[in-house]
Design an enzyme around this catalytic site. Structure first.
Site, PDB file in Angstrom:
ATOM      1  N   LEU A 154       0.711  -1.451  -0.083  1.00 38.24           N
ATOM      2  CA  LEU A 154       0.057   0.093   0.154  1.00 38.24           C
ATOM      3  C   LEU A 154       0.740   1.395   0.072  1.00 38.24           C
ATOM      4  CD1 LEU A 154      -2.661  -1.146   2.757  1.00 38.24           C
ATOM      5  CD2 LEU A 154      -3.092  -0.694   0.469  1.00 38.24           C
ATOM      6  N   SER A 158      10.958   4.870   4.667  1.00 44.16           N
ATOM      7  CA  SER A 158      12.146   4.639   4.437  1.00 44.16           C
ATOM      8  C   SER A 158      12.617   3.313   5.300  1.00 44.16           C
ATOM      9  CB  SER A 158      12.869   5.924   5.379  1.00 44.16           C
ATOM     10  OG  SER A 158      12.456   6.117   6.491  1.00 44.16           O
ATOM     11  N   LEU A 159      11.647   3.250   6.323  1.00 43.26           N
ATOM     12  CA  LEU A 159      12.198   1.940   7.373  1.00 43.26           C
ATOM     13  C   LEU A 159      11.551   0.759   7.141  1.00 43.26           C
ATOM     14  CD1 LEU A 159      12.655   3.892  10.552  1.00 43.26           C
ATOM     15  CD2 LEU A 159      14.273   3.663   8.766  1.00 43.26           C
ATOM     16  N   LYS A 176       2.619  -4.139   8.476  1.00 47.04           N
ATOM     17  CA  LYS A 176       3.855  -3.383   8.305  1.00 47.04           C
ATOM     18  C   LYS A 176       5.149  -3.989   8.688  1.00 47.04           C
ATOM     19  CE  LYS A 176       5.718   0.979  10.094  1.00 47.04           C
ATOM     20  NZ  LYS A 176       5.660   2.355  10.849  1.00 47.04           N
ATOM     21  N   ASP A 308       5.583  12.988  13.595  1.00 49.32           N
ATOM     22  CA  ASP A 308       5.730  12.615  11.788  1.00 49.32           C
ATOM     23  C   ASP A 308       4.170  12.664  11.279  1.00 49.32           C
ATOM     24  OD1 ASP A 308       7.173  12.237   9.872  1.00 49.32           O
ATOM     25  OD2 ASP A 308       7.179  10.079   9.951  1.00 49.32           O
TER      26      ASP A 308
END
Length: 523
Positions: A154, A158-159, A176, A308
């Site tokens: 989706l 960066s991680l 995730k 964030d």
């Protein structure tokens, strides 16, 4: 003997080369895995950028029109080189580049506008790598855990990256999965950045960006621990449960680990997508008010701040039952915990800024580490010019000329800004980033710097300061007195907001009357 050794060396070279090409062709080998390649690339880029600044601006009179134009070109070239480095080295480099790209009102526009693309250019792990991480962390294959698992993510960051999947009990979830090489590379990357920043400081003594390395060193291990992210999500959901407009996806702990996080799947449009909101009849002003309330509560009342809020992490949708706007808050890896002293000083400072108490602005700015640079600090915090700050930030909206002045100042005062960022408490750095991300959303929605947003902030400051005073007194009479003062101040804000609405309504009626008079409707 020599001929035999040469022959052996030749066959060994051929075998190694063939193996290398085979592995590279089958994607088992990535040049980015070699530390020497990553270090060499970073050192070379830093050297080229430093040489460009040293030589390009040397022969031009400082402050002249030619100097400003040339400096802008050097900024742009350097930003592009830095962006290419981040994309090539990936992982930690992209994360730090994204942080820099979010500092809209603190860094030159050439850098922020160039580095913003890193949010859409994050690396993507292969399905083979995703299966490997899930197998290592959860002990099972994907097909044993899920009825279906979308190969195409989706979104990729960066991680980590997120996939949609369906569990055997029918629940649709978001999975995730951390990029497999980030953990191993992150500490080495941060050490490399630290060495490069120290080296650049030798050439440019005014360059003080060690704060950026310190932040990465402190925050990256927390962001790489998905169990920590899950705990943050549950904490903020409980903390803000009284906001019926907020949705935090539920965490499924039984299938979560340090590198895999299973969450409730929730859909929505990005918070800066005005077209999506118009198509779905979502009120952009309502969304902006909700965001302001949510973050004011986090910062001023609780001191636990989601740091964030870029548009990919804040979604909006129309609530199925009420038909009102609902905000979905994602990615809870990065939170800033504010100390009580910092939080209360920050409350006092914003109260002073909102009500234009300049003596208190100076006092609390200096308490927060700004020193004699407190006017610059106030401008950085509000993203307004000093003239607007002294007149009152709620008195007039930001004009295009003021916006241009702020961006020019970000380039002109870069040494002072970096010096200030190096001296303020570490807690302030993520607050700056959060403020700038939220302003970016307001600009996209066209709701920047409305009077109601400042009034909501003021309400939270009053509540936070009153709660602190009541907690530190044993006298029932004193607590009652503080509660009455709090209620009076909140009532004054409500009254002020009412008059602003009436004033706006009267102005609207006057404009409508004028239009009807100029363009009368004929029978």
């Amino acid at each position: 003997m020599a001929r035999r050794a040469l022959k052996l060396a030749s066959w060994t070279s051929v075998a190694l080369a063939a193996s290398g090409f085979y592995l590279y062709g089958n994607k088992y080998l990535d040049l980015n895995d070699f530390g020497a390649v990553r270090v060499g690339r970073a050192v070379a880029t830093t050297a080229v950028i430093s040489y460009d600044y040293l030589t390009s601006l040397r022969s031009v009179p400082y402050g002249s029109e030619e100097y400003l134009q040339l400096r802008s070109k050097v900024h742009l070239r350097s930003a592009q080189r830095l962006c290419e480095l981040c994309c090539a080295n990936r992982g930690t480099f992209i994360k730090v580049g994204q942080h820099l790209g979010a500092l809209d009102y603190l860094l030159p526009e050439e850098y922020t506008s160039t580095l913003k693309v890193l949010h859409s250019q994050a690396p993507q792990s292969s399905m083979q790598e995703v299966r490997q991480v899930i197998r290592e962390d959860l002990g099972k294959e994907i097909q044993d855990l899920f009825v279906s698992f979308d190969d195409t993510p989706l979104g990729a960051a960066s991680l980590a990256q997120v996939h949609k999947a369906v569990l055997h009990d029918g629940r649709t979830v978001a999975v995730k999965v951390q990029h497999p090489k980030v953990q191993a590379q992150s500490s080495k990357d941060i050490f490399l950045m630290e060495m490069l920043v120290l080296a650049v400081k030798q050439l440019f003594p005014e360059f003080e960006f060690m704060w950026l390395v310190d932040e990465a060193k402190k925050n990256l291990p927390l962001e790489l621990d998905f169990l920590n992210e899950g705990r943050n999500a549950e904490k903020v959901a409980q903390m803000l449960k009284h906001f019926n407009f907020l949705k935090v996806p539920r965490i499924y702990w039984e299938l979560s680990s340090k590198r895999v996080l299973l969450m409730e799947f929730v859909e929505g449009g990005q918070v800066n997508d005005r077209d999506y909101m118009e198509r779905n009849k979502i009120d952009v002003n309502e969304v902006s008010r909700h965001l302001g309330k949510m973050y004011s509560e986090m910062i001023f009342v609780h001191g636990f701040v989601h740091c964030d809020p870029h548009p990919g992490n804040v979604l909006v949708r129309k609530h199925a039952d009420t038909g009102k706007a609902e905000i979905i808050l994602l990615d809870h890896g990065l939170y800033q915990v504010l100390t009580e002293e910092f939080r209360l000083d920050y409350c006092h400072l914003w109260q002073s800024l909102i009500w234009t108490d300049m003596k208190s602005v100076e006092k609390y700015s200096q308490r927060l580490g700004a020193g004699e640079l407190y006017p610059l600090f106030a401008c950085m915090l509000t993203a307004r010019s000093w003239k607007a700050v002294t007149r009152g930030i709620g008195q007039a909206p930001v004009t295009s000329s003021e916006e241009m002045e702020i961006r020019d100042n970000a380039a002109s005062y870069l040494p002072q800004i970096s010096q200030l960022l190096n001296h303020v408490p570490r807690q302030m750095l993520l607050i700056f980033k959060t403020n700038d991300l939220l302003r970016g959303i307001e600009v996209a929605l066209g709701t920047r710097a409305s009077a109601s947003s400042f009034l909501n902030m003021s309400r939270c400051c009053i509540r936070a300061l009153a709660t602190h005073k009541k907690k530190n007194t044993c006298s029932f009479f004193r607590r009652t007195q503080i509660s009455c003062q709090e209620a009076l101040k909140l009532w004054q804000i409500d009254l002020h907001e009412f008059f602003l609405k009436v004033k706006g309504l009267r102005l609207t009626n006057w404009v409508l009357s004028l239009i009807c008079w100029v363009f009368p409707v004929s029978d």
